[in-house]
Write an enzyme that holds these catalytic residues in place. Structure first.
Site, short mmCIF file in Angstrom:
data_model
loop_
_atom_site.label_atom_id
_atom_site.label_comp_id
_atom_site.label_asym_id
_atom_site.label_seq_id
_atom_site.Cartn_x
_atom_site.Cartn_y
_atom_site.Cartn_z
CE LYS A 31 31.47 59.36 22.41
NZ LYS A 31 30.58 59.49 21.22
CD GLU A 118 32.13 40.65 29.61
OE1 GLU A 118 32.58 41.63 28.99
OE2 GLU A 118 32.32 39.47 29.27
CD GLU A 138 28.15 41.29 25.54
OE1 GLU A 138 26.93 41.33 25.81
OE2 GLU A 138 29.03 41.61 26.35
C1 1HE Z 1 28.47 54.25 23.03
C2 1HE Z 1 28.11 53.04 23.66
C3 1HE Z 1 28.97 51.92 23.46
C4 1HE Z 1 26.61 54.49 24.15
N1 1HE Z 1 30.06 52.10 22.69
N2 1HE Z 1 29.55 54.36 22.27
N3 1HE Z 1 27.09 47.72 24.48
C5 1HE Z 1 25.90 47.96 23.90
O1 1HE Z 1 25.52 47.38 22.92
C6 1HE Z 1 25.08 49.05 24.54
C7 1HE Z 1 24.93 50.21 23.56
N4 1HE Z 1 24.36 51.40 24.23
C8 1HE Z 1 23.04 51.56 24.45
O2 1HE Z 1 22.23 50.66 24.22
C9 1HE Z 1 22.60 52.89 24.99
O3 1HE Z 1 23.62 53.82 24.73
C10 1HE Z 1 22.32 52.89 26.53
C11 1HE Z 1 21.03 52.09 26.81
C12 1HE Z 1 23.47 52.29 27.31
C13 1HE Z 1 22.15 54.35 27.01
O4 1HE Z 1 21.17 55.02 26.22
P1 1HE Z 1 21.12 56.62 26.25
O5 1HE Z 1 19.90 57.02 25.46
O6 1HE Z 1 21.26 57.13 27.62
O7 1HE Z 1 22.46 57.12 25.46
P2 1HE Z 1 22.78 57.13 23.90
O8 1HE Z 1 22.14 58.33 23.28
O9 1HE Z 1 22.46 55.83 23.26
O10 1HE Z 1 24.37 57.26 23.88
C14 1HE Z 1 25.02 58.49 24.19
C15 1HE Z 1 26.36 58.45 23.47
O11 1HE Z 1 27.14 57.37 23.97
C16 1HE Z 1 26.21 58.22 21.96
O12 1HE Z 1 27.30 58.87 21.34
P3 1HE Z 1 27.12 60.31 20.62
O13 1HE Z 1 28.48 60.60 20.11
O14 1HE Z 1 26.07 60.09 19.55
O15 1HE Z 1 26.65 61.25 21.70
C17 1HE Z 1 26.42 56.72 21.84
O16 1HE Z 1 26.87 56.32 20.55
C18 1HE Z 1 27.50 56.49 22.88
N5 1HE Z 1 27.51 55.13 23.35
N6 1HE Z 1 26.97 53.22 24.34
C19 1HE Z 1 30.32 53.28 22.12
N7 1HE Z 1 28.76 50.74 24.05
C20 1HE Z 1 34.80 42.50 26.46
S1 1HE Z 1 33.57 42.20 25.42
C21 1HE Z 1 32.21 43.14 25.93
C22 1HE Z 1 31.25 43.21 24.78
C23 1HE Z 1 30.20 44.26 25.02
O17 1HE Z 1 30.16 44.93 26.02
S2 1HE Z 1 29.03 44.39 23.77
C24 1HE Z 1 27.85 45.46 24.41
C25 1HE Z 1 28.08 46.84 23.94
#
Ligand code: 1HE
Length: 263
Positions: A31, A118, A138
């Site tokens: 994840k 963070e 975010e």
């Molecule tokens: C996730 C998450 C996640 C991946 N929550 N499941 N954060 C974001 O908005 C970032 C969202 N993530 C991404 O943009 C990409 O995943 C990455 C650039 C980080 C990595 O890409 P990649 O191609 O290596 O991986 P992927 O294919 O996107 O993800 C692999 C799996 O991880 C996939 O799940 P699967 O079940 O389909 O295999 C994704 O859904 C999962 N995954 N990121 C849940 N963030 C205290 S407040 C803080 C507020 C925040 O941090 S908001 C920012 C959230």
């Protein structure tokens, strides 16, 4: 790595003791080390209970990324009060990293985004590998940071840059992050952990009062008015210089028995 020094915390973290350094690995690579409540609570648990004899910690991520931030699958139908408590839970956990008992080095690679940034910004030093990139998605997800980024990130890069990251979804490369002040060290891919441990060992050789002052007093000084800050500085300067270990180190230099600057 000796297995006997390893402590696996079910699910999200792997903790290993290496002499006086504690290695804490975010361990949800499938994840992208997205931080669910379990991981946040386990971070708090680890950093509130640093074992005896540990003098510095290193946080790093398993797999291709440091952390994808908040686990978005847990952002369900919280109401406002539940959202407030959730954010405060992050604050408690990341405060335990920043204001715990030992300095913490973050080693980042790949995504260091949202809550991942963070966490990294709650650490005391950041080492970035060449693949590292930073973002605050975010803004694009329609929410605001809730794990302390608005408090800590502007202290690293300034408010305007943080606002730009959130307004526009701008992604900062490892090199840009280094010149802006997100990371203090930049390494080739795969070299970050070695560098992080090296730095942690150096930090471990400082006197306890110096490390305490840097972790607990310096941030209070920078948050205070000039008059209060100057008084805090005088207090900690006088206290630290009065420590026998500090006197010993200064005398060793005067006797030609300590390293010169840069040696
Ligand atoms: C996730 C998450 C996640 C991946 N929550 N499941 N954060 C974001 O908005 C970032 C969202 N993530 C991404 O943009 C990409 O995943 C990455 C650039 C980080 C990595 O890409 P990649 O191609 O290596 O991986 P992927 O294919 O996107 O993800 C692999 C799996 O991880 C996939 O799940 P699967 O079940 O389909 O295999 C994704 O859904 C999962 N995954 N990121 C849940 N963030 C205290 S407040 C803080 C507020 C925040 O941090 S908001 C920012 C959230």
């Amino acid at each position: 790595m000796s297995t006997s020094n390893r402590q696996e915390i079910p699910g999200t973290l792997m903790v290993e003791r290496r002499e006086e350094v504690l290695l804490v690995r975010l361990s949800r690579p499938e994840k992208r080390n997205a931080m669910n409540d379990e991981m946040v609570l386990e971070l708090e648990q680890v950093f509130s209970n640093i074992p005896e004899g540990i003098k510095c910690a290193v946080i790093f991520g398993e797999g291709k990324h440091f952390s994808a931030g908040l686990d978005l699958s847990e952002l369900t139908d919280r109401d406002v009060v539940q959202g407030f408590h959730h954010s405060r839970m992050w604050h408690r956990a990341l405060d335990s990293v920043q204001f715990g008992s030992v300095p913490v080095v973050a080693v980042v690679h790949g995504a260091c985004v949202g809550g991942g940034l963070e966490l990294a910004s709650a650490c005391h030093i950041r080492v970035a590998e060449a693949s590292a990139f930073y973002a605050l998605p975010e803004g694009q997800r329609g929410i605001f940071v809730g794990g302390g980024a608005s408090v800590r990130v502007p202290k690293l890069i300034g408010m305007a840059r943080m606002a730009d990251m959130m307004f526009t979804g701008r992604v900062i490369t490892s090199e840009e992050g280094m010149s802006m002040g997100i990371s203090q060290y930049l390494t080739a891919e795969g070299q970050g952990l070695t560098r992080g441990i090296e730095l942690a060992k150096k930090i471990s050789c400082n006197t306890a009062i110096t490390n305490y002052a840097l972790m607990h007093v310096l941030p209070r000084i920078t948050d205070s008015s000039q008059e209060q800050a100057s008084m805090l500085e005088s207090l900690i300067a006088a206290i630290s210089a009065n420590e026998p270990e500090a006197k010993g180190r200064m005398n060793a230099f005067l006797a030609g028995k300590a390293k010169k600057v840069g040696e």
